[in-house]
Design an enzyme around this catalytic site. Structure first.
Site, mmCIF file in Angstrom:
data_model
loop_
_atom_site.group_PDB
_atom_site.id
_atom_site.type_symbol
_atom_site.label_atom_id
_atom_site.label_comp_id
_atom_site.label_asym_id
_atom_site.label_seq_id
_atom_site.Cartn_x
_atom_site.Cartn_y
_atom_site.Cartn_z
ATOM 1 N N ASN A 234 -45.970 27.485 -15.886
ATOM 2 C CA ASN A 234 -47.258 27.096 -15.295
ATOM 3 C C ASN A 234 -48.396 27.211 -16.305
ATOM 4 O O ASN A 234 -49.462 26.622 -16.129
ATOM 5 C CB ASN A 234 -47.562 27.956 -14.075
ATOM 6 N N HIS B 41 -43.594 27.700 -2.961
ATOM 7 C CA HIS B 41 -42.185 27.633 -3.356
ATOM 8 C C HIS B 41 -41.530 28.985 -3.642
ATOM 9 O O HIS B 41 -40.487 29.327 -3.071
ATOM 10 C CB HIS B 41 -42.050 26.806 -4.641
ATOM 11 N N ASP B 42 -42.106 29.695 -4.628
ATOM 12 C CA ASP B 42 -41.355 30.775 -5.276
ATOM 13 C C ASP B 42 -40.972 31.945 -4.368
ATOM 14 O O ASP B 42 -39.875 32.511 -4.526
ATOM 15 C CB ASP B 42 -42.129 31.289 -6.498
ATOM 16 N N PHE C 32 -40.540 20.563 -11.439
ATOM 17 C CA PHE C 32 -41.148 21.067 -12.678
ATOM 18 C C PHE C 32 -40.249 22.040 -13.455
ATOM 19 O O PHE C 32 -40.020 21.880 -14.661
ATOM 20 C CB PHE C 32 -42.505 21.732 -12.400
ATOM 21 N N ASN C 33 -39.744 23.096 -12.797
ATOM 22 C CA ASN C 33 -38.996 24.132 -13.528
ATOM 23 C C ASN C 33 -37.747 23.555 -14.191
ATOM 24 O O ASN C 33 -37.383 23.957 -15.299
ATOM 25 C CB ASN C 33 -38.581 25.274 -12.592
ATOM 26 N N ASP D 195 -43.377 32.766 -14.014
ATOM 27 C CA ASP D 195 -44.439 32.156 -14.833
ATOM 28 C C ASP D 195 -45.740 32.083 -14.014
ATOM 29 O O ASP D 195 -46.262 31.010 -13.767
ATOM 30 C CB ASP D 195 -44.017 30.749 -15.297
ATOM 31 N N THR E 114 -38.201 32.169 -11.134
ATOM 32 C CA THR E 114 -39.153 31.289 -10.440
ATOM 33 C C THR E 114 -39.963 30.438 -11.422
ATOM 34 O O THR E 114 -41.026 29.921 -11.072
ATOM 35 C CB THR E 114 -40.097 32.099 -9.519
ATOM 36 N N ASP F 290 -45.765 32.084 -7.686
ATOM 37 C CA ASP F 290 -45.082 33.226 -8.307
ATOM 38 C C ASP F 290 -45.807 34.523 -7.917
ATOM 39 O O ASP F 290 -45.172 35.565 -7.710
ATOM 40 C CB ASP F 290 -45.121 33.145 -9.834
HETATM 41 C C1 BDR Z 1 -42.453 25.235 -9.285
HETATM 42 O O1 BDR Z 1 -43.308 24.900 -10.373
HETATM 43 C C2 BDR Z 1 -44.481 25.681 -10.337
HETATM 44 O O2 BDR Z 1 -45.589 24.862 -10.116
HETATM 45 C C3 BDR Z 1 -44.330 26.674 -9.212
HETATM 46 O O3 BDR Z 1 -44.694 27.971 -9.634
HETATM 47 C C4 BDR Z 1 -42.878 26.614 -8.811
HETATM 48 O O4 BDR Z 1 -42.103 27.595 -9.473
HETATM 49 C C5 BDR Z 1 -42.537 24.172 -8.206
HETATM 50 O O5 BDR Z 1 -42.131 22.943 -8.725
HETATM 51 CA CA CA Z 2 -43.114 29.402 -10.733
#
Ligand code: BDR
Ligand code: CA
Length: 322
Positions: free
Chosen positions: A48, A248-249, A174-175, A19, A133, A24
């Site tokens: 996102n 993160h991703d 979040f994800n 996303d 991701t 990402d």
């Molecule tokens: C995740 O949420 C998004 O903000 C980032 O792309 C990552 O996948 C981190 O919590």
């Molecule tokens: Ca992401």
């Protein structure tokens, strides 16, 4: 494709379901640049930003990377439960605010993300790794439909959840907050699953030194990456008081290229779908308190210096080749 030093072995075929999103975007660059990875397709999801914006962003990133022959397909516009939680408050209006990017030099396929993943699995002679991701809706839908031989999925590795605290809510990442029912499907599927949560990705900080290394590459791709980190970094400073943003991703892709960079723990993981305050929270049973069979490997510690060397080499290789 440009070369990134890797171990001597056959490339891992992957579909990257994403996303984009600043982090990402770096994951996409790493997947394109690495000879240890064969990027068979990119699929998109809401997260996102809207799925329309995520698809456009994916096409622009792949155009920037010169990877215009990778098939891209648009996926879920909302979760299995029909909600559509968005992360524009972190990534900006477009989902990828900051530097100017090239217009897409190619279009997404007419297939949906689920259809494209199924097609990749069907035609592949070997198992394919699904890397997610963003909210994991597309992958869960493939599993639920069961329209293809699911043993063609080598493993599922996702960025999401946490063995510590959350970010979107105090306890939920979040994800996983965006589609907990989808994650529950994945965690219950019986295939090999790896979770790369915030407890790991908060070790992958784009410090001023890292960002300076991007800028000093002195090419367009390096400068774009540095500016992405600038935008992402200001969100992290403003919302979570971080001195540097956690990227993160790309940890998921790095785990496939250089597995030794991460230490893992096999354990039982559940996701809260019903809690009054805890919806989307991953419950990671590190000490086997529930006495349940392990259903995931959870990323615990990252060799951050080696991670950044890998990521920066990839960005540099792409930039030099453009
Ligand atoms: C995740 O949420 C998004 O903000 C980032 O792309 C990552 O996948 C981190 O919590
Ligand atoms: Ca992401």
């Amino acid at each position: 494709m440009p070369e990134v030093p890797t171990q001597d072995r056959r490339p891992t075929p992957i579909v990257l379901d994403c996303d984009p999103g600043h982090d990402d975007a770096i994951a996409l660059l790493l997947a394109v640049a690495s000879r240890a990875i064969e990027l068979r397709a990119v699929t998109t999801t809401f997260g996102n930003c809207s799925v329309g914006d995520a698809t456009r962003n994916a096409l622009r990133i792949l155009t920037l990377a010169g990877a215009t022959s990778v098939p891209v397909a648009k996926g879920a516009s909302g979760s299995l439960a029909g909600t559509s939680e968005l992360g524009n408050y972190v990534h900006g209006t477009s989902g990828l605010d900051g530097p100017e990017l090239p217009e897409p030099a190619f279009a997404a396929t007419d297939l949906t993300a689920v259809e494209l993943i199924e097609q990749v699995l069907t035609v592949s002679a070997e198992p394919v790794t699904l890397v997610a991701t963003g909210p994991i809706t597309n992958v869960a839908t493939v599993l639920q439909r069961g329209a293809v031989d699911l043993s063609k999925i080598g493993e599922i590795i996702f960025m999401g959840g946490s063995a510590d605290r959350g970010n979107h809510t105090p306890t939920a990442e979040f994800n996983t907050y965006a589609d907990p029912e989808a994650l529950a499907v994945v965690l219950g599927c019986g295939l090999p699953v790896k979770m790369v949560g915030l407890n790991l990705t908060h070790q992958a900080l784009a410090t001023p030194k890292v960002v300076a290394r991007m800028r000093e590459m002195n090419h367009h791709v390096g400068r774009v990456a540095a500016e992405w980190m600038g935008f992402f970094g200001s969100s992290y400073r403003a919302i979570w008081e971080f001195d540097a943003p956690p990227v993160h991703d790309p940890c998921t892709v790095a785990a496939l290229i250089r597995p030794e960079l991460i230490q893992w723990r096999k354990c039982f993981v559940a996701v809260e779908t019903a809690g009054e305050w805890t919806r989307g929270t991953t419950v990671v049973d590190l000490y086997d308190r529930y006495h349940r069979p392990a259903n995931a490997e959870v990323a615990m510690t990252l060799d951050a210096d080696a991670y950044w060397d890998l990521v920066l080499d990839a960005v540099d290789a792409l930039g030099q080749a453009r």
